[in-house]
Design a protein around this motif. Structure first.
Motif, mmCIF file in Angstrom:
data_model
loop_
_atom_site.group_PDB
_atom_site.id
_atom_site.type_symbol
_atom_site.label_atom_id
_atom_site.label_comp_id
_atom_site.label_asym_id
_atom_site.label_seq_id
_atom_site.Cartn_x
_atom_site.Cartn_y
_atom_site.Cartn_z
ATOM 1 N N ARG A 19 36.602 -9.124 -9.971
ATOM 2 C CA ARG A 19 36.079 -9.926 -10.867
ATOM 3 C C ARG A 19 34.594 -10.433 -10.541
ATOM 4 O O ARG A 19 34.409 -9.702 -11.502
ATOM 5 N N ALA A 20 34.634 -11.128 -9.816
ATOM 6 C CA ALA A 20 33.538 -11.553 -9.001
ATOM 7 C C ALA A 20 32.625 -10.271 -8.695
ATOM 8 O O ALA A 20 31.536 -10.758 -9.486
ATOM 9 N N ILE A 21 32.982 -9.754 -7.794
ATOM 10 C CA ILE A 21 32.443 -8.859 -7.831
ATOM 11 C C ILE A 21 31.534 -8.311 -8.718
ATOM 12 O O ILE A 21 30.320 -7.511 -8.872
ATOM 13 N N THR A 25 27.720 -6.779 -10.021
ATOM 14 C CA THR A 25 27.394 -5.962 -10.231
ATOM 15 C C THR A 25 26.721 -5.253 -11.459
ATOM 16 O O THR A 25 25.577 -4.840 -11.445
ATOM 17 N N LEU A 26 26.788 -6.138 -12.197
ATOM 18 C CA LEU A 26 26.327 -5.734 -13.645
ATOM 19 C C LEU A 26 24.833 -6.649 -13.293
ATOM 20 O O LEU A 26 24.036 -5.758 -14.049
ATOM 21 N N GLN A 134 22.612 7.261 -13.929
ATOM 22 C CA GLN A 134 24.061 7.577 -13.281
ATOM 23 C C GLN A 134 23.831 6.070 -13.185
ATOM 24 O O GLN A 134 25.430 6.110 -12.935
ATOM 25 N N ALA A 135 22.725 5.323 -13.129
ATOM 26 C CA ALA A 135 23.045 3.375 -12.740
ATOM 27 C C ALA A 135 24.724 3.237 -13.485
ATOM 28 O O ALA A 135 24.946 1.905 -13.998
ATOM 29 N N ARG A 136 23.983 3.820 -14.802
ATOM 30 C CA ARG A 136 25.165 3.195 -16.019
ATOM 31 C C ARG A 136 26.764 2.552 -15.384
ATOM 32 O O ARG A 136 27.485 2.557 -16.051
ATOM 33 N N TYR A 137 27.425 4.289 -15.110
ATOM 34 C CA TYR A 137 28.474 4.369 -14.454
ATOM 35 C C TYR A 137 29.074 3.023 -13.094
ATOM 36 O O TYR A 137 30.063 2.659 -13.644
ATOM 37 N N ALA A 138 28.384 2.213 -12.431
ATOM 38 C CA ALA A 138 28.166 1.520 -11.201
ATOM 39 C C ALA A 138 28.990 0.494 -11.872
ATOM 40 O O ALA A 138 29.183 0.037 -11.215
ATOM 41 N N GLY A 139 28.535 -0.143 -12.928
ATOM 42 C CA GLY A 139 29.124 -0.993 -13.743
ATOM 43 C C GLY A 139 30.557 -1.457 -14.446
ATOM 44 O O GLY A 139 31.166 -1.759 -15.036
ATOM 45 N N THR A 140 31.390 0.135 -14.256
ATOM 46 C CA THR A 140 32.369 0.453 -14.712
ATOM 47 C C THR A 140 33.041 0.232 -13.781
ATOM 48 O O THR A 140 34.516 0.379 -14.035
ATOM 49 N N ASP A 141 33.060 0.701 -12.421
ATOM 50 C CA ASP A 141 33.543 1.088 -11.257
ATOM 51 C C ASP A 141 34.959 -0.822 -11.180
ATOM 52 O O ASP A 141 36.291 0.186 -10.382
ATOM 53 N N LEU A 142 34.642 -0.807 -11.317
ATOM 54 C CA LEU A 142 35.430 -2.255 -11.615
ATOM 55 C C LEU A 142 36.026 -3.003 -13.081
ATOM 56 O O LEU A 142 36.368 -4.295 -12.804
ATOM 57 N N ALA A 143 35.622 -2.508 -13.907
ATOM 58 C CA ALA A 143 35.809 -3.169 -15.318
ATOM 59 C C ALA A 143 37.098 -2.941 -15.296
ATOM 60 O O ALA A 143 37.590 -1.726 -15.118
#
Length: 432
Positions: A19-21, A25-26, A134-143
């Motif tokens: 969660r912290a990561i 990331t966001l 594609q950078a929009r996907y980075a925030g979803t990896d750990l969401a």
């Protein structure tokens, strides 16, 4: 510490650590997208004008857009593959730095009056724009599953600020280029090169640990769980080809409708005597509507559901088509209203479709799938722009707008098919 099949080592993090990561990331995505948006908008603003200036032909001016779109599609595929193999950090860094090199190549081509180099550089420059998307996907990896749309929206709304700043710096960058003995129209590409390079460096330096690798390590450690440790994200009911087809369809249809109507709007307004300033204001309002509502849209997609918001996207795009088709040609207010609806409908569709894609994939194939879908989005945008000119030439702008609104209604049977396919909501009553 575990070793991935490709030699990448990644230890297993606790849920609290993940969660912290995710929050970190966001924040990193926000910083990078401020630069990425500036690079995207500043180059696109004058690309066709620079090509026209160097070729001396109005007919060849569109070459820059064609090559830029083709480069965007190719790079989306490559960045997706690289991300799947080595993580978000490697993929996004490589994509942005490639785009920076392309923008610098455009500056060199203008300085040397070298048309072949210009066309090649525009192809490479497209990498920066697809990576920005594609950078929009980075925030979803750990969401968490119920936070994915909001994570996408954060990246999109941040892009707005860079996209607004970029065009406003066209004149100052043009003067700077002239002072250095470079054609003024190459000035914005100097800014684009620097902006893309900074975005790439932000990801290269700060995106540690890599959220995609962290999520994949956790998924490998507990295959039955989701990427973030919650239940249901990658279960059979929420995974598979049906969700991928639906998510891609939502984004493709909204992209075609938006691009087709937006492309012909300046020409339509010019034919009705509107000034360039008014055309610029209309397109500016449209771009703001594409990105600024993202934070609210993300919450709605997560709370109300993917299916419901995709249907809202269809209705909004239909309204946009009706307004622009029947608006008096000399009414700037009605055109602005129609283009705002067009941007808003695209926003609903892109965030909903992105969330469906993330829901429908597991981490062993997710990045590759995301890259492939973004290839189709780029090509859909190119097709929409190309076909719009033909439709207007053989009919009218009103017919184009009505056709776009009708096409958007295809989202309704797509959503019905998806809902009947066994997907079950996890948060909202209509959630896909």
């Amino acid at each position: 510490m575990k070793t991935r099949p490709w030699g990448v080592q990644m230890r297993i993090y606790t849920q609290t650590e993940r969660r912290a990561i995710h929050k970190r990331t966001l924040a990193i995505v926000v910083i990078a997208q401020l630069f990425g948006g500036a690079g995207l908008a500043s180059g696109i603003t004058v690309g066709a004008l620079l090509t026209q200036d160097m070729t001396g032909s109005d007919g060849l001016a569109g070459l820059s857009t064609t090559l830029f779109t083709l480069g965007s599609a190719i790079s989306a595929f490559a960045v997706g593959r690289l991300t799947q193999r080595l993580g978000r950090r490697a993929g996004l860094t490589a994509g942005f730095l490639t785009g920076a090199a392309g923008a610098l190549g455009v500056v060199a081509a203008a300085a040397w009056d070298n048309l072949p180099l210009l066309l090649l550089a525009m192809l490479v420059y497209g990498a920066g724009t697809s990576t920005n998307l594609q950078a929009r996907y980075a925030g979803t990896d750990l969401a968490e599953p119920h936070q994915r749309a909001r994570a996408v929206s954060i990246a999109m709304v941040t892009t707005t600020f860079g996209a607004v700043a970029g065009p406003n710096l066209v004149s100052p960058m043009g003067r700077l280029a002239a002072d250095w003995g470079i054609p003024p129209l190459a000035g914005p590409f100097m800014l684009a090169s620097a902006a893309f390079a900074l975005a790439g460096l932000v990801f290269a330096i700060l995106l540690r640990p890599d959220p995609f690798l962290v999520a994949r390590a956790s998924a490998d450690d507990a295959p039955a769980a989701s990427a973030v440790g919650g239940a249901g994200a990658d279960t059979p009911e929420r995974s598979g080809s049906r969700g991928i087809v639906v998510g891609a369809s939502v984004m493709l249809i909204t992209q075609i409708v938006m691009t087709a109507v937006m492309t012909m709007t300046p020409l339509h307004m010019k034919h009705h005597g509107h000034s360039l300033d008014m055309v610029g204001l209309t397109i500016g309002a449209h771009i703001a509507a594409m990105f600024l509502p993202s934070l609210v849209t993300g919450v709605l997609v997560d709370k109300v559901g993917r299916i419901a918001m995709s249907c809202v996207a269809a209705g909004t795009l239909l309204c946009a088509g009706l307004v622009t088709a029947f608006a008096p040609g000399d009414s700037s207010a009605w055109m602005i209203f129609g283009l705002v609806l067009l941007g808003l409908g695209w926003n609903f569709g892109l965030i909903s479709g992105t969330a469906v894609i993330v829901d429908a994939t597991n981490l062993r194939t997710r990045a590759k799938t995301q890259g492939s879908v973004d290839v189709l989005i780029s090509l859909a945008g190119a097709a929409g722009g190309a076909l719009s000119g033909a439709v207007v030439a053989f009919s009218s702008f009103g017919a184009l707008s009505l056709a776009g609104g009708a096409l958007a209604l295809l989202l309704l049977p797509v959503m019905l098919w998806y809902r009947r396919g066994g997907s079950r909501p996890s948060t909202g009553s209509f959630e896909a």
